[in-house]
Write an enzyme that holds these catalytic residues in place. Structure first.
Site, short mmCIF file in Angstrom:
data_model
loop_
_atom_site.label_atom_id
_atom_site.label_comp_id
_atom_site.label_asym_id
_atom_site.label_seq_id
_atom_site.Cartn_x
_atom_site.Cartn_y
_atom_site.Cartn_z
N ILE A 1 0.83 -1.19 0.00
CA ILE A 1 0.00 0.00 0.00
C ILE A 1 0.87 1.25 0.00
CG2 ILE A 1 -1.90 1.22 1.12
CD1 ILE A 1 -2.50 -1.65 0.03
N LYS A 2 0.66 2.07 -1.01
CA LYS A 2 1.46 3.28 -1.19
C LYS A 2 0.69 4.47 -0.61
CE LYS A 2 4.25 5.25 -4.95
NZ LYS A 2 4.42 5.19 -6.42
#
Length: 214
Positions: free
Chosen positions: A82-83
């Site tokens: 997850i960015k």
């Protein structure tokens, strides 16, 4: 150093994947928007054959919605990372993702102080944007060195994922300065193979090969 491709173009990803040189993928909303396809659809297709980390970015800027979106993205495949942007709400979300065992890539890093905060939050990856720093008169490569020294001083396990890599010199220099990974546009990846002496040598070998029998 791990080699990531910064793209959502499936054809480009498959070319590097088929070479056996691909360690992971980074994407962002701008990259995926160019494809004209549904966001989650693109991530699903990439993770169907890329087994290394695939960064998918949340779209919200408040932690509650970042967490909601991140959980949805993480459910697509085990290798989704997850960015999140390097803002207070982003790091708040990183703390929660870390508690849940979900890997994160903290993006838009431009200072060593920011990188230190991301590591303290438990980020799996930090993405310093070296090319964008160069654009505004700073030496982006110095940032890689600073982060490496700080992380080594305190034993942080956050990996340095050099981003905004614009050319082969950037690629070489981030490796020399201890980046754990570098993410490249496909155009820069192609440049890594190029040297005029390689072309000249190959041409000579092929010419001589015509004189041989197998």
């Amino acid at each position: 150093m791990n080699l990531f491709l910064d793209t959502a173009e499936i054809a480009e990803i498959k070319k590097v994947h088929d070479l056996g040189l691909l360690d992971g993928i980074t994407t962002n909303p701008s990259i995926i928007a160019k494809s004209g396809r549904k966001f989650t659809e693109v991530i699903k297709e990439i993770t169907s054959f890329v087994k290394g980390p695939v960064s998918a970015e949340v779209l919200s800027t408040d932690s509650a919605n970042m967490i909601k979106e991140g959980l949805e993205l993480a459910s697509i495949a085990e290798n989704v990372v997850i960015k999140v942007p390097l803002i207070p709400e982003g790091l708040k979300a990183v703390v929660e993702f870390t508690k849940k065992g979900i890997r994160t890539n903290v993006t838009l890093c431009f200072t060593a102080n920011q990188a230190l905060l991301a590591a303290k939050a438990g980020a799996s990856y930090i993405s310093p944007f070296i090319g964008r720093l160069d654009d505004v008169g700073y030496d982006g490569l110095d940032l890689i060195s600073e982060i490496r020294e700080i992380y080594d001083n305190y034993g942080y396990e956050t990996e340095i994922l050099a981003a905004s890599v614009r050319n082969p010199i950037h690629f070489k220099e981030v490796a020399l300065r201890g980046a754990d990974c570098a993410t490249l546009p496909y155009s820069v990846f192609e440049m890594l193979f190029k040297h005029p002496l390689t072309d000249i040598g190959l041409s000579k070998f092929l010419e001589d090969a015509k004189k041989l029998t197998w």
